[in-house]
Design an enzyme around this catalytic site. Structure first.
Site, PDB file in Angstrom:
ATOM      1  N   GLY A 265       0.325  34.435  18.778  1.00 36.37           N
ATOM      2  CA  GLY A 265       0.950  34.286  17.474  1.00 36.37           C
ATOM      3  C   GLY A 265       1.512  35.574  16.919  1.00 36.37           C
ATOM      4  O   GLY A 265       1.907  36.489  17.658  1.00 36.37           O
ATOM      5  N   HIS A 266       1.509  35.654  15.591  1.00 33.36           N
ATOM      6  CA  HIS A 266       2.158  36.738  14.846  1.00 33.36           C
ATOM      7  C   HIS A 266       1.535  38.094  15.163  1.00 33.36           C
ATOM      8  O   HIS A 266       2.227  39.040  15.526  1.00 33.36           O
ATOM      9  CB  HIS A 266       2.040  36.417  13.357  1.00 33.36           C
ATOM     10  CG  HIS A 266       2.770  37.339  12.457  1.00 33.36           C
ATOM     11  ND1 HIS A 266       4.136  37.509  12.495  1.00 33.36           N
ATOM     12  CD2 HIS A 266       2.321  38.148  11.454  1.00 33.36           C
ATOM     13  CE1 HIS A 266       4.503  38.375  11.555  1.00 33.36           C
ATOM     14  NE2 HIS A 266       3.422  38.787  10.922  1.00 33.36           N
ATOM     15  N   PHE A 267       0.210  38.195  15.051  1.00 30.58           N
ATOM     16  CA  PHE A 267      -0.495  39.452  15.326  1.00 30.58           C
ATOM     17  C   PHE A 267      -0.786  39.527  16.825  1.00 30.58           C
ATOM     18  O   PHE A 267      -1.930  39.384  17.276  1.00 30.58           O
ATOM     19  CB  PHE A 267      -1.785  39.537  14.511  1.00 30.58           C
ATOM     20  CG  PHE A 267      -1.596  39.939  13.082  1.00 30.58           C
ATOM     21  CD1 PHE A 267      -1.673  41.263  12.695  1.00 30.58           C
ATOM     22  CD2 PHE A 267      -1.339  38.989  12.111  1.00 30.58           C
ATOM     23  CE1 PHE A 267      -1.501  41.645  11.367  1.00 30.58           C
ATOM     24  CE2 PHE A 267      -1.171  39.347  10.784  1.00 30.58           C
ATOM     25  CZ  PHE A 267      -1.245  40.684  10.407  1.00 30.58           C
TER      26      PHE A 267
END
Length: 489
Positions: A265-267
């Site tokens: 995901g994002h991180f």
């Protein structure tokens, strides 16, 4: 059992325009340097594991922005992305950083690209991790969030609704392959800072300002297309905000960029650090000029040649100072013998009988025979233009004692530009009048072109120390090849 070395990480504050900027730093001072710019709603703590992984061999510096982490901003601070960039710009100057690889994640994109467009000479390369700069990289969720701006009914309330622990956590564990690999510390600490007095107000202001970043996408793309910084793009393809298309879009302006997509995901670092850290290390090794160069400085006893030779020596390069008794710059045979075996030649000469243009031609003839392909020619500012087609040297106010030298230097530039040569030359022009004695400040700007760089007052000025530093920056980075560039504040 052999235990891998673990770096020491320092935790410090520095005052930048009244903001107490907290930062983490690790690694040898002379190692390849990377500045890590964090995302929302995090801070420099998101890079702790990366700093442990790479800190023994690389210098890593990670600041907290105003409104984030441990950084403390005074009452009345205006939270905007322009203001964040101003503070990080001041932070770079306070630390005396000359050049670094920029790691941009999420909010680090808007902050970092502002920095890069202001100071392209600072950027040795880019590591782009889920930091968007293209319209196609915005997901529907991102577009809905960006639509909130000052004056839009209900905008502030909608922004405040995302500043909660469930939403903060979802940015970490959303889209990941194995939730067991995501430590809860990140979102817990982020929410702790979000819940501090005044922090949610700061985040509301920044979110309502996010649309200003989208309007700058074309400017940032022009920077990438024009300067072609070496780039590594690593991307969590399941990011709810910035889509995989945004990662691929960088290849449109950076066709040589290295691109790696990960099922996370994002991180992305939270789950994929073991895969991403070696990619970053390899990238730093490739883009950083680690090996000292052998630099011949022709005219090393003159005002500018002496300062450039001293700057090169201070940076660890091997300098051969050459004066007129050691080399005849107008004789290709003499030049070939004097510079053979060097990596680059810097020339700072003047004299009668068209010595400067004759020297330019002799250098173009001699350097290929000597096996040297890099030349930096310290030219004059008189051939710069104060209006299209109008050179300072031809104006009525140009000092008469410098007219012939300025015209000789202009002719040398014409010779370089007209040459069909394998020599990677750069021609450096100082301000047309105000090249003044003084030390390096690190605040100078550089740009390719035929007009001088001016400050807010319209003056074109730079110290000899900053001029010399700009020359070495161009040599080390390989920038401004087959171009004239200028230096100024």
């Amino acid at each position: 059992m052999t235990v891998a070395p673990v770096p020491q990480v320092e935790h410090r504050f520095v005052d930048v325009a009244g903001v107490q900027v907290f930062y983490r730093a690790t690694g040898p001072a002379n190692a390849p340097t990377m500045m890590l710019l964090h995302g929302f709603p995090s801070a420099s703590h998101q890079f702790r594991r990366l700093m442990d992984a790479l800190g023994t061999g690389y210098r890593l510096i990670a600041p907290d922005y105003p409104g984030f982490g441990h950084t403390e901003a005074p009452d009345g601070f205006t939270y905007s992305f322009e203001a964040l960039a101003d503070i990080i710009e001041g932070f770079v100057r306070k630390l005396g950083l000359r050049r670094f690889v920029l790691y941009a994640f999420d909010f680090g994109g808007p902050v970092g690209f502002r920095l890069a467009t202001r100071h392209p000479d600072w950027i040795a390369g880019l590591v782009i991790q889920n930091a968007n700069a293209y319209d196609e990289g915005l997901s529907p969720i991102a577009r809905e969030l960006i639509a909130n701006r000052p004056g839009v009914d209900g905008a502030e309330e909608r922004v405040r609704a995302i500043l909660t622990l469930p939403v903060t956590r979802s940015q970490y564990d959303g889209g990941v392959t194995d939730p067991a690999l995501i430590a809860p510390d990140g979102w817990t600490l982020d929410q702790h800072f979000l819940d501090r007095p005044g922090r949610k107000d700061a985040q509301v202001d920044l979110t309502l300002d996010y649309h200003s970043n989208v309007t700058r996408y074309p400017t940032w793309q022009t920077y990438l297309r024009t300067h072609q910084p070496p780039s590594l793009v690593v991307w969590g393809r399941n990011d709810a905000f910035f889509t995989e298309a945004g990662a691929h879009a960088y290849r449109r302006d950076l066709p040589d960029a290295e691109l790696h997509l990960f099922d996370t995901g994002h991180f992305a670092l939270e789950e994929k650090l073991p895969e991403i850290a070696p990619l970053i290390a390899g990238f730093l090794d490739r883009v950083w000029p680690v090996a000292p160069m052998k630099i011949a400085v022709i005219g090393a006893t003159g005002q500018l040649g002496r300062v450039v030779a001293a700057e090169a020596t201070a940076r660890g390069h091997h300098v051969t100072p050459l004066h007129r008794d050691a080399v005849d710059v107008t004789d290709p045979v003499s030049v070939t013998a004097a510079v053979s075996g060097h990596d680059a030649v810097v020339v700072a000469v003047k004299g009668p009988d068209r010595l400067v243009p004759r020297g330019a031609q002799a250098l173009l003839d001699a350097l290929p025979a000597a096996g040297v392909d890099r030349l930096v020619f310290l030219g004059g500012g008189g051939s710069l233009e104060y209006a299209p087609g109008l050179r300072f040297v031809d104006g009525p106010d140009f000092p008469a004692q410098y007219v012939q030298t300025a015209r000789d230097q202009a002719e040398a530039l014409d010779i370089l530009r007209a040459a069909s040569t394998a020599v990677r030359w750069s021609y450096v022009s100082p301000p047309p009048i105000h090249l003044v004695p003084g030390d390096r400040t690190g605040t100078y700007r550089t740009a390719a072109g035929d007009t001088p760089i001016v400050d807010a007052s319209g003056d074109s000025r730079v110290t000899t120390g900053d001029y010399a530093s700009a020359v070495l920056d161009a040599l080390e980075s390989g920038s401004f090849v087959q171009q004239r560039f200028t230096v100024g504040y």
